[in-house]
Design a protein around this motif. Sequence first.
Motif, PDB file in Angstrom:
ATOM      1  N   LEU A 122      41.390  35.523  33.275  1.00  0.00           N
ATOM      2  CA  LEU A 122      42.011  36.735  32.752  1.00  0.00           C
ATOM      3  C   LEU A 122      43.531  36.619  32.631  1.00  0.00           C
ATOM      4  N   LEU A 123      44.107  35.548  33.159  1.00  0.00           N
ATOM      5  CA  LEU A 123      45.548  35.315  32.965  1.00  0.00           C
ATOM      6  C   LEU A 123      45.874  35.164  31.484  1.00  0.00           C
ATOM      7  N   GLU A 124      44.936  34.585  30.732  1.00  0.00           N
ATOM      8  CA  GLU A 124      45.144  34.320  29.308  1.00  0.00           C
ATOM      9  C   GLU A 124      45.156  35.608  28.491  1.00  0.00           C
ATOM     10  N   ASP A 125      44.149  36.453  28.697  1.00  0.00           N
ATOM     11  CA  ASP A 125      44.004  37.660  27.881  1.00  0.00           C
ATOM     12  C   ASP A 125      42.871  38.509  28.441  1.00  0.00           C
ATOM     13  N   ASP A 126      42.774  39.739  27.952  1.00  0.00           N
ATOM     14  CA  ASP A 126      41.634  40.587  28.301  1.00  0.00           C
ATOM     15  C   ASP A 126      40.366  39.905  27.792  1.00  0.00           C
ATOM     16  N   MET A 127      39.273  40.136  28.505  1.00  0.00           N
ATOM     17  CA  MET A 127      38.008  39.518  28.100  1.00  0.00           C
ATOM     18  C   MET A 127      36.866  40.513  28.230  1.00  0.00           C
TER      19      MET A 127
ATOM     20  N   LEU B 181      32.923  41.518  39.470  1.00  0.00           N
ATOM     21  CA  LEU B 181      33.916  42.332  38.766  1.00  0.00           C
ATOM     22  C   LEU B 181      34.164  43.660  39.477  1.00  0.00           C
ATOM     23  N   VAL B 182      33.119  44.245  40.045  1.00  0.00           N
ATOM     24  CA  VAL B 182      33.279  45.493  40.807  1.00  0.00           C
ATOM     25  C   VAL B 182      34.179  45.255  42.020  1.00  0.00           C
ATOM     26  N   ILE B 183      33.968  44.152  42.708  1.00  0.00           N
ATOM     27  CA  ILE B 183      34.796  43.826  43.881  1.00  0.00           C
ATOM     28  C   ILE B 183      36.252  43.641  43.461  1.00  0.00           C
ATOM     29  N   LEU B 184      36.481  42.927  42.357  1.00  0.00           N
ATOM     30  CA  LEU B 184      37.844  42.728  41.870  1.00  0.00           C
ATOM     31  C   LEU B 184      38.474  44.060  41.451  1.00  0.00           C
ATOM     32  N   ALA B 185      37.691  44.925  40.826  1.00  0.00           N
ATOM     33  CA  ALA B 185      38.201  46.236  40.411  1.00  0.00           C
ATOM     34  C   ALA B 185      38.504  47.112  41.620  1.00  0.00           C
ATOM     35  N   ASN B 186      37.643  47.091  42.631  1.00  0.00           N
ATOM     36  CA  ASN B 186      37.884  47.881  43.851  1.00  0.00           C
ATOM     37  C   ASN B 186      39.139  47.420  44.581  1.00  0.00           C
ATOM     38  N   ALA B 187      39.457  46.140  44.442  1.00  0.00           N
ATOM     39  CA  ALA B 187      40.676  45.606  45.062  1.00  0.00           C
ATOM     40  C   ALA B 187      41.906  45.874  44.188  1.00  0.00           C
ATOM     41  N   GLY B 188      41.678  46.418  43.006  1.00  0.00           N
ATOM     42  CA  GLY B 188      42.781  46.723  42.105  1.00  0.00           C
ATOM     43  C   GLY B 188      43.281  45.512  41.334  1.00  0.00           C
ATOM     44  N   LEU B 189      42.573  44.393  41.442  1.00  0.00           N
ATOM     45  CA  LEU B 189      43.014  43.156  40.798  1.00  0.00           C
ATOM     46  C   LEU B 189      42.707  43.123  39.301  1.00  0.00           C
ATOM     47  N   ILE B 190      41.700  43.892  38.884  1.00  0.00           N
ATOM     48  CA  ILE B 190      41.390  44.016  37.464  1.00  0.00           C
ATOM     49  C   ILE B 190      41.117  45.487  37.164  1.00  0.00           C
ATOM     50  N   SER B 191      41.192  45.814  35.894  1.00  0.00           N
ATOM     51  CA  SER B 191      40.714  47.119  35.444  1.00  0.00           C
ATOM     52  C   SER B 191      39.665  46.849  34.377  1.00  0.00           C
ATOM     53  N   GLN B 192      38.782  47.809  34.196  1.00  0.00           N
ATOM     54  CA  GLN B 192      37.742  47.677  33.189  1.00  0.00           C
ATOM     55  C   GLN B 192      37.809  48.893  32.272  1.00  0.00           C
ATOM     56  N   GLU B 193      37.589  48.622  30.986  1.00  0.00           N
ATOM     57  CA  GLU B 193      37.665  49.677  29.985  1.00  0.00           C
ATOM     58  C   GLU B 193      36.555  49.459  28.962  1.00  0.00           C
ATOM     59  N   LYS B 194      35.908  50.529  28.599  1.00  0.00           N
ATOM     60  CA  LYS B 194      34.856  50.431  27.581  1.00  0.00           C
ATOM     61  C   LYS B 194      35.487  50.672  26.213  1.00  0.00           C
ATOM     62  N   ARG B 195      35.303  49.708  25.323  1.00  0.00           N
ATOM     63  CA  ARG B 195      35.782  49.824  23.940  1.00  0.00           C
ATOM     64  C   ARG B 195      34.556  49.705  23.044  1.00  0.00           C
ATOM     65  N   GLY B 196      34.117  50.827  22.537  1.00  0.00           N
ATOM     66  CA  GLY B 196      32.872  50.832  21.770  1.00  0.00           C
ATOM     67  C   GLY B 196      31.714  50.555  22.707  1.00  0.00           C
ATOM     68  N   ARG B 197      30.952  49.533  22.383  1.00  0.00           N
ATOM     69  CA  ARG B 197      29.812  49.167  23.230  1.00  0.00           C
ATOM     70  C   ARG B 197      30.150  48.062  24.227  1.00  0.00           C
ATOM     71  N   VAL B 198      31.370  47.582  24.164  1.00  0.00           N
ATOM     72  CA  VAL B 198      31.761  46.420  24.966  1.00  0.00           C
ATOM     73  C   VAL B 198      32.678  46.847  26.113  1.00  0.00           C
TER      74      VAL B 198
ATOM     75  N   TRP C 255      35.495  45.733  28.680  1.00  0.00           N
ATOM     76  CA  TRP C 255      36.562  44.731  28.742  1.00  0.00           C
ATOM     77  C   TRP C 255      37.192  44.712  30.121  1.00  0.00           C
ATOM     78  N   CYS C 256      37.638  43.531  30.529  1.00  0.00           N
ATOM     79  CA  CYS C 256      38.309  43.340  31.814  1.00  0.00           C
ATOM     80  C   CYS C 256      39.755  42.944  31.544  1.00  0.00           C
ATOM     81  N   LYS C 257      40.637  43.488  32.349  1.00  0.00           N
ATOM     82  CA  LYS C 257      42.062  43.198  32.210  1.00  0.00           C
ATOM     83  C   LYS C 257      42.640  42.898  33.587  1.00  0.00           C
ATOM     84  N   LEU C 258      43.430  41.842  33.682  1.00  0.00           N
ATOM     85  CA  LEU C 258      44.093  41.482  34.932  1.00  0.00           C
ATOM     86  C   LEU C 258      45.156  42.514  35.266  1.00  0.00           C
TER      87      LEU C 258
END
Length: 111
Positions: free
Chosen positions: A24-29, A49-66, A68-71
């Motif tokens: 995720l350093l490269e870009d959102d995926m 991904l849930v563990i990383l999100a709970n730690a605040g290390l990533i965020s997740q966003e729904k764009r349409g049906r997909v 996405w994860c962001k560092l």
Amino acid sequence: MAPTLDTVFAALADPTRRQILTMLLEDDMAVTDVAQPFEMSLAAISKHLVILANAGLISQEKRGRVKWCKLEPDALKDASVWMQAFGQFEAIHLDAFERFLKSEDIPQDSR
């Protein structure tokens, strides 16, 4: 509620999660793209991904049906500050301290 240092380090303890962060350093995926290089199910990756999100290390966003994860690099700031405190100890000083401890070796009573 902000994640604790323990939560961040627990999330970082797993090599799969560290690899995800590196990706995720490269870009959102998209979640499916995150899962692609791993030999595990999408459900298993989702748990990571849930563990990383709970730690605040990533965020997740729904764009349409997909989904996405962001560092979230700022989440590592507290952990980085904590670890930098140990950077003040240079190897030379630790070597000298070890030699001092050996020179102060106190013989133990033999029984």
